[in-house]
Design an enzyme around this catalytic site. Structure first.
Site, PDB file in Angstrom:
ATOM      1  CG  ASP A 185      -2.208   1.466   1.309  1.00 50.69           C
ATOM      2  OD1 ASP A 185      -2.409   0.995  -0.021  1.00 50.69           O
ATOM      3  OD2 ASP A 185      -2.064   1.750   2.354  1.00 50.69           O
ATOM      4  CD  GLU A 190       3.193   6.709  -0.315  1.00 52.80           C
ATOM      5  OE1 GLU A 190       2.618   7.015  -0.101  1.00 52.80           O
ATOM      6  OE2 GLU A 190       3.640   5.555  -0.537  1.00 52.80           O
ATOM      7  CG  HIS A 222      -0.325   5.488   1.380  1.00 50.29           C
ATOM      8  ND1 HIS A 222       0.729   5.977   1.453  1.00 50.29           N
ATOM      9  CD2 HIS A 222      -0.689   5.622   2.180  1.00 50.29           C
ATOM     10  CE1 HIS A 222       1.170   6.790   2.602  1.00 50.29           C
ATOM     11  NE2 HIS A 222       0.328   6.067   3.441  1.00 50.29           N
TER      12      HIS A 222
END
Length: 256
Positions: A185, A190, A222
């Protein structure tokens, strides 16, 4: 900060310039813990692949065999609030659970979880889940050397911080079959990808693009925290932090 993590803030510089930094240390450990378990189950039972097949009218079961979670050893790295809830859920599944944390807690032990050294956890676990903050000491704690100590076909789950994993090492582990399942996740880079719609663009991150080619990898953007309860808690704590700061009341200030 409207989150728990603060590794992207230069606390030393903030302290030097007398800038108060506050965060939301806890919002809903159940949100992240339950998403962690969802990744485990989806990878195990190939839910993502089965969903796509059925949508196409393909009801064949070839390649969809999973395993019973019951009896599988799960290693939890980091036994704070989220890690504790993960252990509670796994206990309900009948999973023997090992734990590693420099600061063991009594609640965790009361669940019947055994604290062990990291190398022992890596060697004995069928599933390994990360629930620790990112520090200079544990960056890339899951690297080539750590992966070599794991069982063949191990499942790795990371809903914590992307840089806990050396992604290049993980890709090599996936290619060799040492890593049998990967659920993420979070991702080290990111900030350049998550929370935006890039569906009409060319993905420039070659490492991330390579991860997406594996059928035994599930990546979410996320979203583990993303429940109604967690959002309400985040908003309430953030407003309280701002109000207390404005009124000159004590706040839980982060300092470098």
């Amino acid at each position: 900060m409207r989150c728990a993590g603060y590794n992207n803030v230069d606390l030393a510089a903030a302290t030097k310039h007398d800038i108060t930094v506050v965060r939301v240390p806890a919002y809903s450990p159940y949100a992240v813990a339950e998403h962690t378990i969802a990744l485990m189950l989806a990878l195990n039972r190939k839910v993502h692949r089965a969903y796509n097949r059925v949508r196409e009218g393909n009801f064949a079961l070839d390649g969809l065999v999973g395993f019973d979670m019951h009896g599988k050893t799960v290693g939890v790295i980091g036994t704070g609030q989220i890690g504790t809830v993960v252990a509670q859920i796994l206990t309900g599944f009948g999973c023997p659970t090992l734990a590693f944390d420099p600061f063991p807690n009594a609640t965790y032990r009361s669940l019947g979880v055994q604290y062990v050294e990291l190398n022992e956890l890596l060697a004995q676990s069928d599933i390994i889940s990360l629930h620790c903050p990112l520090t200079p000491e544990n960056k890339y704690m899951i690297n080539d050397a750590a992966i070599a100590k794991m069982k063949n076909g191990v499942m790795l789950i990371n809903t914590s911080r992307g840089a806990l994993l050396d992604t290049v090492a993980i890709i090599e582990g996936l290619k060799s079959g040492k890593v049998g399942y990967l659920g993420l996740d979070v991702y080290e880079e990111e900030e350049q990808i998550f929370f935006e719609d890039h569906s009409g663009l060319i993905l420039g991150d070659d490492v991330f693009a390579r991860l997406l080619t594996f059928p035994n990898v599930i990546i979410t953007g996320h979203q583990a925290f993303f429940t109604q309860e967690a959002l309400l808690n985040i908003a309430a704590t953030t407003i309280d932090n701002i109000t207390r700061f404005e009124n000159g009341q004590p706040v839980e200030r982060l300092a470098g």
